[in-house]
Design a protein around this motif. Structure first.
Motif, mmCIF file in Angstrom:
data_model
loop_
_atom_site.group_PDB
_atom_site.id
_atom_site.type_symbol
_atom_site.label_atom_id
_atom_site.label_comp_id
_atom_site.label_asym_id
_atom_site.label_seq_id
_atom_site.Cartn_x
_atom_site.Cartn_y
_atom_site.Cartn_z
ATOM 1 N N VAL A 107 0.838 -1.209 0.000
ATOM 2 C CA VAL A 107 0.000 0.000 0.000
ATOM 3 C C VAL A 107 0.869 1.253 0.000
ATOM 4 C CG1 VAL A 107 -1.705 1.314 1.332
ATOM 5 C CG2 VAL A 107 -1.927 -1.182 1.131
ATOM 6 N N LYS A 108 1.938 1.235 0.817
ATOM 7 C CA LYS A 108 2.824 2.409 0.877
ATOM 8 C C LYS A 108 3.425 2.716 -0.497
ATOM 9 C CE LYS A 108 5.735 2.895 4.494
ATOM 10 N NZ LYS A 108 6.703 2.399 5.534
ATOM 11 N N ARG A 109 3.873 1.672 -1.198
ATOM 12 C CA ARG A 109 4.476 1.894 -2.517
ATOM 13 C C ARG A 109 3.458 2.479 -3.487
ATOM 14 N NH1 ARG A 109 7.891 -0.084 0.520
ATOM 15 N NH2 ARG A 109 7.503 2.012 1.302
ATOM 16 N N GLY A 116 10.716 2.659 4.353
ATOM 17 C CA GLY A 116 11.235 3.132 5.622
ATOM 18 C C GLY A 116 10.535 4.374 6.150
ATOM 19 N N SER A 117 9.703 5.002 5.303
ATOM 20 C CA SER A 117 8.959 6.162 5.784
ATOM 21 C C SER A 117 7.870 5.688 6.736
ATOM 22 C CB SER A 117 8.331 6.893 4.606
ATOM 23 O OG SER A 117 7.461 6.024 3.913
ATOM 24 N N SER A 118 7.393 6.591 7.572
ATOM 25 C CA SER A 118 6.412 6.162 8.560
ATOM 26 C C SER A 118 5.020 6.110 7.932
ATOM 27 C CB SER A 118 6.429 7.088 9.779
ATOM 28 O OG SER A 118 5.517 8.131 9.621
ATOM 29 N N PHE A 122 -1.026 2.285 10.784
ATOM 30 C CA PHE A 122 -0.690 0.942 10.298
ATOM 31 C C PHE A 122 0.613 0.448 10.934
ATOM 32 C CE2 PHE A 122 0.687 -2.480 7.657
ATOM 33 C CZ PHE A 122 -0.497 -3.117 7.310
ATOM 34 N N ASP A 123 1.611 1.326 11.005
ATOM 35 C CA ASP A 123 2.883 0.961 11.643
ATOM 36 C C ASP A 123 2.670 0.467 13.068
ATOM 37 O OD1 ASP A 123 4.719 1.332 9.678
ATOM 38 O OD2 ASP A 123 5.365 3.326 10.305
ATOM 39 N N GLN A 124 1.748 1.089 13.787
ATOM 40 C CA GLN A 124 1.563 0.773 15.195
ATOM 41 C C GLN A 124 0.622 -0.404 15.431
ATOM 42 O OE1 GLN A 124 1.230 4.226 14.249
ATOM 43 N NE2 GLN A 124 3.368 4.511 14.752
ATOM 44 N N PRO A 174 12.978 6.034 14.453
ATOM 45 C CA PRO A 174 12.271 5.823 15.719
ATOM 46 C C PRO A 174 10.813 5.391 15.571
ATOM 47 C CG PRO A 174 12.591 8.165 15.356
ATOM 48 C CD PRO A 174 13.248 7.448 14.202
ATOM 49 N N TRP A 175 10.359 4.917 14.373
ATOM 50 C CA TRP A 175 8.987 4.436 14.274
ATOM 51 C C TRP A 175 8.965 3.004 13.772
ATOM 52 C CZ3 TRP A 175 10.317 8.868 11.326
ATOM 53 C CH2 TRP A 175 10.693 8.597 10.014
HETATM 54 MG MG MG Z 1 8.478 0.857 8.906
#
Ligand code: MG
Ligand code: CTP
Length: 175
Positions: A107-109, A116-118, A122-124, A174-175
């Motif tokens: 999805v990010k792409r 590597g971007s936050s 979803f990350d959490q 840091p994420w």
């Molecule tokens: Mg990540």
């Protein structure tokens, strides 16, 4: 309180298999450097086979340990809903959590977000949600308290763990 403790124990394989690829993952990317129809990478360089495999294996092994320690207790506690807790459940969670991770990168792409971007929320929570979702798909029963506590507590644990990983220089961001 008991439910809270058990849901945390239940989620250990999900957290382990989410954390391990960041430490051990490296090498050849799963998408084999290929682009999707939109000419952007399918998953990107950060999703490697080594990460996927170590993630699932570590989920499996940590699941076996949890199963040995609290398996019987867990089954007794939730037998009234027909809860399942096989020794290999960690492999299922590891797969679920890493599948979610790959899905998130996909999805990010598509949204042009760099590897590597936050990816807030979803990350959490993504990995916990997908880890739970796969064990639910397999067994069709999961105590509702597990969903409740884990979806609330997971982001807090996640944020703390990642800050720590960053401070200890295990993680780059840091994420
Ligand atoms: Mg990540
Ligand atoms: N990793 C890996 N293989 C995987 C998953 C993760 O090698 N299947 C490693 C990569 O080194 C990655 C790190 O774990 O950089 C952190 O993972 P994650 O935060 O999930 O990926 P991001 O760097 O955020 O990349 P993306 O934007 O694709 O989500």
């Amino acid at each position: 309180m008991l439910d809270l403790g058990l849901s945390l124990l239940f989620a250990i394989p999900i957290m382990v298999s989410n954390a391990v690829p960041a430490i051990l993952g490296d090498g050849f990317p799963i998408d084999a450097y290929k682009n999707f129809f939109d000419r952007k990478r399918i998953l990107g360089d950060h999703k490697t086979f080594q990460g996927l495999i170590t993630g699932i294996l570590s989920g499996f092994f940590s699941g076996v340990i949890v199963w040995i320690i609290v398996g019987d207790f867990m089954l007794n506690q939730y037998s009234y809903i027909g809860f399942h807790f096989p020794f290999w459940i960690g492999a299922l969670m590891g797969w679920g959590c890493n599948f979610g991770d790959l899905f998130g990168s996909f999805v990010k792409r598509r949204f042009n977000l760099e590897s590597g971007s936050s990816f807030p929320v979803f990350d959490q929570m993504g990995y916990i949600l997908f880890g739970l979702l796969w064990s639910w798909i397999a067994f069709r029963v999961l105590p509702w308290v597990f969903w409740l506590t884990l979806l609330i507590i997971a982001p807090l644990i996640h944020i703390t763990a990642n800050r720590l990983g960053y401070l200890l220089k295990i993680k780059d961001v840091p994420w």
